[in-house]
Design a protein around this motif. Structure first.
Motif, PDB file in Angstrom:
ATOM      1  N   LEU A   1     -45.867  11.772  28.938  1.00  0.00           N
ATOM      2  CA  LEU A   1     -46.166  11.887  27.500  1.00  0.00           C
ATOM      3  C   LEU A   1     -47.519  11.261  27.158  1.00  0.00           C
ATOM      4  CD1 LEU A   1     -42.659  11.193  25.936  1.00  0.00           C
ATOM      5  CD2 LEU A   1     -43.915  13.351  25.937  1.00  0.00           C
ATOM      6  N   GLU A   2     -47.837  10.140  27.802  1.00  0.00           N
ATOM      7  CA  GLU A   2     -49.142   9.508  27.546  1.00  0.00           C
ATOM      8  C   GLU A   2     -50.278  10.412  28.010  1.00  0.00           C
ATOM      9  OE1 GLU A   2     -48.818   5.697  29.463  1.00  0.00           O
ATOM     10  OE2 GLU A   2     -47.963   4.754  27.676  1.00  0.00           O
ATOM     11  N   LYS A   3     -50.104  11.066  29.179  1.00  0.00           N
ATOM     12  CA  LYS A   3     -51.132  11.990  29.660  1.00  0.00           C
ATOM     13  C   LYS A   3     -51.285  13.169  28.707  1.00  0.00           C
ATOM     14  CE  LYS A   3     -50.662  10.846  34.536  1.00  0.00           C
ATOM     15  NZ  LYS A   3     -50.187  11.305  35.852  1.00  0.00           N
ATOM     16  N   LYS A   4     -50.136  13.673  28.242  1.00  0.00           N
ATOM     17  CA  LYS A   4     -50.179  14.786  27.293  1.00  0.00           C
ATOM     18  C   LYS A   4     -50.859  14.359  26.004  1.00  0.00           C
ATOM     19  CE  LYS A   4     -47.084  18.441  25.765  1.00  0.00           C
ATOM     20  NZ  LYS A   4     -45.695  18.903  25.751  1.00  0.00           N
ATOM     21  N   LEU A   5     -50.570  13.151  25.545  1.00  0.00           N
ATOM     22  CA  LEU A   5     -51.197  12.621  24.336  1.00  0.00           C
ATOM     23  C   LEU A   5     -52.701  12.473  24.534  1.00  0.00           C
ATOM     24  CD1 LEU A   5     -50.814  11.481  21.479  1.00  0.00           C
ATOM     25  CD2 LEU A   5     -50.454   9.246  22.516  1.00  0.00           C
ATOM     26  N   ASP A   6     -53.115  11.986  25.709  1.00  0.00           N
ATOM     27  CA  ASP A   6     -54.550  11.871  25.999  1.00  0.00           C
ATOM     28  C   ASP A   6     -55.223  13.242  25.957  1.00  0.00           C
ATOM     29  OD1 ASP A   6     -54.464   9.139  26.285  1.00  0.00           O
ATOM     30  OD2 ASP A   6     -54.329   9.177  28.491  1.00  0.00           O
ATOM     31  N   ARG A   7     -54.570  14.257  26.564  1.00  0.00           N
ATOM     32  CA  ARG A   7     -55.148  15.616  26.531  1.00  0.00           C
ATOM     33  C   ARG A   7     -55.249  16.132  25.096  1.00  0.00           C
ATOM     34  NH1 ARG A   7     -51.521  16.625  30.927  1.00  0.00           N
ATOM     35  NH2 ARG A   7     -50.212  17.805  29.501  1.00  0.00           N
ATOM     36  N   LEU A   8     -54.198  15.865  24.294  1.00  0.00           N
ATOM     37  CA  LEU A   8     -54.225  16.315  22.902  1.00  0.00           C
ATOM     38  C   LEU A   8     -55.315  15.591  22.109  1.00  0.00           C
ATOM     39  CD1 LEU A   8     -50.413  16.612  22.123  1.00  0.00           C
ATOM     40  CD2 LEU A   8     -52.069  18.473  22.312  1.00  0.00           C
ATOM     41  N   GLU A   9     -55.479  14.299  22.377  1.00  0.00           N
ATOM     42  CA  GLU A   9     -56.533  13.550  21.681  1.00  0.00           C
ATOM     43  C   GLU A   9     -57.912  14.085  22.056  1.00  0.00           C
ATOM     44  OE1 GLU A   9     -55.684   9.492  22.757  1.00  0.00           O
ATOM     45  OE2 GLU A   9     -54.426   9.188  20.983  1.00  0.00           O
ATOM     46  N   LYS A  10     -58.095  14.416  23.347  1.00  0.00           N
ATOM     47  CA  LYS A  10     -59.384  14.983  23.772  1.00  0.00           C
ATOM     48  C   LYS A  10     -59.607  16.344  23.118  1.00  0.00           C
ATOM     49  CE  LYS A  10     -59.627  12.585  28.185  1.00  0.00           C
ATOM     50  NZ  LYS A  10     -59.522  12.706  29.642  1.00  0.00           N
TER      51      LYS A  10
END
Length: 176
Positions: A130-139
């Motif tokens: 989820l953190e990786k997905k959140l990082d991708r979404l933030e980018k």
């Protein structure tokens, strides 16, 4: 189908066999000369202790206790040895059963702890994903915001060009 508690049955059998074994131990002690001497000492000691306790419980002070005759001391010592043997066997079995149940409980607790660790690891993996997905979404959001800002800047520049053209057109009307 319920499994037979073999260990409990074995424990019961050992307890049952301890009574005839205690008779053999008593008989062995009574047959040997050293055993008789030990039984006399044990019989005199148990007589001494039980008599003192009876006198104290009645509220009197103990001054002197008569010694038992050797035959009675041997008999009382043999009874003590027999009872002590039975008590030792039963006590050992209780300790063994307690230790066995504690080991079983520790094993069960270890299984529960392993399940907790497995669940925790699974949750950690999900959290990382989820953190990786959140990082991708933030980018992606940053790129989108940059794109929107770039479009806004282009629109502002376009607006300025249109305004400049309008200004130029309006001035040309004056001069031409």
């Amino acid at each position: 189908m319920v499994a037979l508690p073999i260990s409990k049955l074995a424990s019961l059998a050992i307890k049952t066999l301890s009574k005839p074994m205690s008779k053999r131990v008593k008989h062995y002690f009574m047959q040997s000369q050293v055993g008789q001497e030990v039984l006399v000492v044990i019989g005199q000691t148990t007589h001494n202790v039980t008599t003192r306790m009876q006198i104290w419980s009645a509220g009197y002070k103990v001054k002197n206790i008569q010694q038992l005759e050797p035959e009675k001391a041997i008999s009382q010592g043999a009874e003590f040895i027999g009872e002590f043997f039975i008590f030792s066997v039963a006590g050992s079995l209780v300790v063994w059963e307690y230790d066995k149940s504690k080991k079983k409980e520790v094993k069960k607790d270890l299984g529960v702890q392993n399940q907790i660790v497995d669940v925790r690891n699974s949750l950690d993996e999900r959290l990382d994903a989820l953190e990786k997905k959140l990082d991708r979404l933030e980018k992606s959001l940053v790129v989108l915001n940059e794109s929107i800002n770039s479009n806004n800047e282009a629109q502002e520049q376009q607006q300025q060009v249109v305004e400049n053209i309008n200004v130029v057109k309006s001035r040309r009307g004056w001069f031409w």
